[in-house]
Design a protein around this motif. Structure first.
Motif, short mmCIF file in Angstrom:
data_model
loop_
_atom_site.label_atom_id
_atom_site.label_comp_id
_atom_site.label_asym_id
_atom_site.label_seq_id
_atom_site.Cartn_x
_atom_site.Cartn_y
_atom_site.Cartn_z
N THR A 1 -3.73 20.04 3.69
CA THR A 1 -3.00 20.86 4.90
C THR A 1 -2.54 22.06 4.67
N VAL A 2 -1.92 22.02 3.27
CA VAL A 2 -0.95 23.51 3.64
C VAL A 2 -1.94 24.59 2.65
N ASN A 3 -3.46 24.59 2.53
CA ASN A 3 -3.97 25.57 2.05
C ASN A 3 -4.69 25.76 3.04
N SER A 4 -5.08 24.80 4.89
CA SER A 4 -5.77 24.97 5.66
C SER A 4 -4.74 25.72 6.02
N TYR A 5 -3.07 25.99 6.85
CA TYR A 5 -2.53 26.53 7.29
C TYR A 5 -2.88 27.99 6.51
N LEU A 6 -2.64 28.28 5.60
CA LEU A 6 -2.76 29.28 4.35
C LEU A 6 -3.86 30.04 5.02
N GLU A 7 -5.20 29.44 4.47
CA GLU A 7 -6.74 29.75 4.80
C GLU A 7 -6.45 31.16 6.94
N GLN A 8 -5.83 29.84 7.45
CA GLN A 8 -5.72 30.35 8.89
C GLN A 8 -4.85 31.65 9.17
N SER A 9 -4.13 31.58 8.16
CA SER A 9 -2.99 32.68 8.47
C SER A 9 -3.68 33.96 7.51
N GLY A 10 -4.53 33.61 7.21
CA GLY A 10 -5.39 34.63 6.69
C GLY A 10 -5.14 35.19 4.57
N ARG A 11 -4.46 34.18 4.44
CA ARG A 11 -3.69 34.46 3.00
C ARG A 11 -4.64 33.44 2.11
N ASP A 12 -4.69 34.28 0.94
CA ASP A 12 -5.74 34.14 -0.67
C ASP A 12 -5.06 32.78 -1.55
N GLU A 13 -4.10 32.76 -0.94
CA GLU A 13 -3.33 31.96 -1.37
C GLU A 13 -3.48 30.51 -1.85
N ARG A 14 -3.33 29.79 -2.48
CA ARG A 14 -3.45 27.94 -2.65
C ARG A 14 -2.99 27.49 -3.17
N ILE A 15 -2.59 26.13 -3.41
CA ILE A 15 -2.07 25.14 -3.64
C ILE A 15 -2.90 24.41 -4.30
N ASP A 16 -2.39 23.65 -5.57
CA ASP A 16 -3.29 22.52 -5.90
C ASP A 16 -2.42 20.93 -6.33
N HIS A 17 -2.63 19.51 -6.09
CA HIS A 17 -1.80 18.93 -6.13
C HIS A 17 -1.54 18.31 -7.84
N ARG A 18 -2.78 18.29 -8.36
CA ARG A 18 -3.19 18.47 -10.08
C ARG A 18 -2.74 18.78 -10.73
N ARG B 1 0.90 -0.91 0.29
CA ARG B 1 0.17 -0.45 -0.24
C ARG B 1 1.09 1.33 0.50
N TRP B 2 2.04 1.75 0.75
CA TRP B 2 2.85 2.72 0.74
C TRP B 2 3.81 2.42 -0.45
N ASN B 3 4.25 1.71 -1.24
CA ASN B 3 4.19 1.51 -2.67
C ASN B 3 3.21 2.02 -4.03
N SER B 4 1.99 1.95 -3.30
CA SER B 4 1.23 2.48 -4.56
C SER B 4 1.14 3.73 -5.12
N LYS B 5 0.42 3.60 -6.15
CA LYS B 5 0.02 5.37 -6.64
C LYS B 5 -1.00 5.33 -6.53
N GLU B 6 -1.67 4.69 -6.16
CA GLU B 6 -2.99 5.45 -5.29
C GLU B 6 -2.53 6.07 -3.81
N GLN B 7 -1.43 5.64 -3.39
CA GLN B 7 -1.05 6.46 -1.49
C GLN B 7 -0.32 7.69 -2.21
N LEU B 8 0.32 7.28 -3.17
CA LEU B 8 1.14 8.60 -3.31
C LEU B 8 0.26 9.67 -3.82
N VAL B 9 -0.57 9.76 -4.84
CA VAL B 9 -1.54 10.29 -5.12
C VAL B 9 -2.68 11.36 -3.42
N LEU B 10 -2.85 10.13 -3.00
CA LEU B 10 -3.33 10.56 -1.97
C LEU B 10 -2.08 10.81 -0.51
#
Length: 506
Positions: free
Chosen positions: A187-204, A170-179
């Motif tokens: 998690t990053v977007n949550s911290y950016l929002e908590q800090s009052g920032r408008d920037e967001r990142i996207d893993h896609r 499971r750790w070595n699977s592509k599905e887990q990497l995407v997850l």
């Protein structure tokens, strides 16, 4: 569940190495995550702790994390993770487990050692090698004993690689990497929002997000180091081009969309839009010429380097063969008695010829290494890595060429649509209106291209792109597909010439 002493990284990784027995064992999994510059150092630590604890440590891994470049423009973290799962009492689990191919009533099935204990009570048997006439045949002991065959191996039949631990799988699977990537973005977007920032990142990827822009490529430490020394790196140069092209594309598409949405059926308004589309096509033609120039340069370099590599490998092979042959002759000469003068002399002559050949090959090898900018044989690894990098850049340029060709096709279609709107209007008045606008548009195009390409801007290339665009928009002929146009050379370098004396073509 890890032992307390593993909080010391030296103790942890020594324990990891001790658990691995083969020379090619995988010791760790590494994640490199970009840290948002909008957050401070303390928030980075909080962000990493939350993400690592929830996604790795809670799942049975040990994590070793370092934050780099905190004062630079590329803050990031390296997360090293153990790859073996742990038991509840802090012992390493197996990565893979031997899987025995057992047989029952002609059916074959794989079982691990623990599974075989139960399977054996159900009539399953391991298979061993037995000597049947001159052949080696796998069969169960019950069948072999009944026919009196002799076992020739103590190892039972098994799968080649064994069965992977389900946790490791499971750790070595592509599905887990995407997850994991998706969770990091959340998690990053949550911290950016908590800090009052408008920037967001996207893993896609850009493709999954429906974006037309070309993604940049990873530059790496080596490319950055070259740039700092004033040496232009192919990867950094390609990224600069991609960034500039994407910025220009966004601006042009936004402008055209705005103009087309607000256009009115008046000659000045339509003339403005048509000239804007025309200038847009000139820019796309320039970009295609620039890409083709880059492709030609990389292709020519690749051809030279590949040729040198092939010659180097051939020389190295010949050198190795002749050294081996010379060593064999030297051993043979030692064994020849002194009284066997003719044989001794013949061997000496052959050794002398081989020695001369070896020196010539060594000289050629040194010359080839110098041509490839290598100091020794180990440098060939870096040369081949550069070849792979250039091939990747060439593939990226192919993608860019396709994208801008499609954009040029779209612009040509927009221009044709605008032409339909002006069929009932006075052609001379249209031409006057467009000629009045054109100088300003061309100045704006020049400014945009100079700002985008800076020192790489080529005025001759701009003249050629204007000519190509004029050919495409010739209203006296049928519009030509851009893809067909690209099959023709951008410049006629091989023109026909005539000698004054003989009038011959060459």
């Amino acid at each position: 569940m890890a032992p307390a002493e593993w909080t010391d990284r030296e103790t942890l990784w020594n324990a990891v190495e001790e658990a691995e027995k083969t020379k090619d064992s995988r010791l760790a999994r590494e994640f490199v995550v970009a840290l948002p510059v909008e957050l401070d150092r303390n928030r980075w630590i909080d962000l990493l702790t939350e993400f690592i604890q929830a996604n790795f440590v809670a799942d049975g891994m040990c994590a070793d994390v370092c934050i780099h470049d905190t004062d630079g423009h590329n803050p990031h973290a390296h997360i090293m993770l153990t790859v073996r799962p742990l038991t509840k009492d802090g012992k390493w689990q197996h990565k893979t487990e031997k899987e025995y191919l057992c047989v029952r009533d002609g059916e074959e099935r794989g079982f691990t050692a623990s599974e075989f204990k139960t399977a054996q009570t159900e009539g399953w048997e391991k298979q061993y090698q037995y000597k049947v006439d001159r052949e080696k045949v796998y069969m169960p002991p019950s069948q072999a004993e009944a026919q009196g065959y002799e076992r020739i191996s103590k190892y039972p039949k098994s799968t080649k690689y064994g069965r992977q631990n389900p946790i490791s799988a499971r750790w070595n699977s592509k599905e887990q990497l995407v997850l994991w990537r998706e969770t990091w973005a959340e998690t990053v977007n949550s911290y950016l929002e908590q800090s009052g920032r408008d920037e967001r990142i996207d893993h896609r990827s850009h493709a999954n997000r429906g974006l037309d822009e070309q993604p940049s490529i990873h530059e790496g430490v080596t490319a950055r180091a070259l740039e700092q020394k004033g040496i232009v790196s192919d990867r950094c140069e390609l990224n600069r081009q991609i960034t500039a092209d994407n910025a220009l594309l966004r601006k042009l598409k936004s402008l055209i969309k705005k103009l087309i949405n607000t256009v009115k059926n008046t000659i000045p308004a339509i003339a403005e839009v048509m000239e804007t589309v025309r200038q847009k096509m000139i820019i796309f033609q320039y970009q295609l010429l620039h890409i083709k120039s880059g492709k030609t340069q990389i292709t020519n370099t690749l051809q030279l380097v590949r040729s040198d590599i092939k010659r180097y490998e051939n020389v190295a092979k010949q050198l190795k063969s002749k050294i081996r042959e010379r060593w064999t002759l030297l051993e043979e000469k030692k064994a020849v008695l002194a009284i066997q003068v003719f044989q001794h002399r013949e061997l000496a002559q052959r050794i002398a010829v081989l020695t001369a050949d070896i020196e010539d090959l060594k000289s050629e090898k040194t010359l080839l290494l110098n041509q490839l900018d290598c100091t020794d044989d180990h440098g060939m690894v870096e040369v081949k890595r550069r070849v792979t990098s250039m091939e990747s850049s060439l593939e990226k340029l192919d993608q860019q060429e396709t994208k801008y060709t499609d954009e040029l096709e779209t612009a040509l279609a927009q221009y044709a649509e605008l032409q339909q709107q002006v069929t009932d209007m006075d052609a001379a008045e249209q031409d006057v209106a467009r000629q009045a606008i054109r100088p300003d548009k061309e100045c704006e195009t020049l400014r945009q291209l100079r700002a985008t390409y800076e020192q790489r801007f080529d005025s001759k290339m701009l003249m050629q792109s204007r000519k190509d665009t004029a050919d495409l928009l010739d209203e006296t002929s049928e519009p030509v597909s851009i893809h067909q146009k690209l099959q023709q050379p951008y410049a006629q370098k091989d023109k026909r010439h005539h000698t004054k004396e003989h009038g011959q073509e060459w």
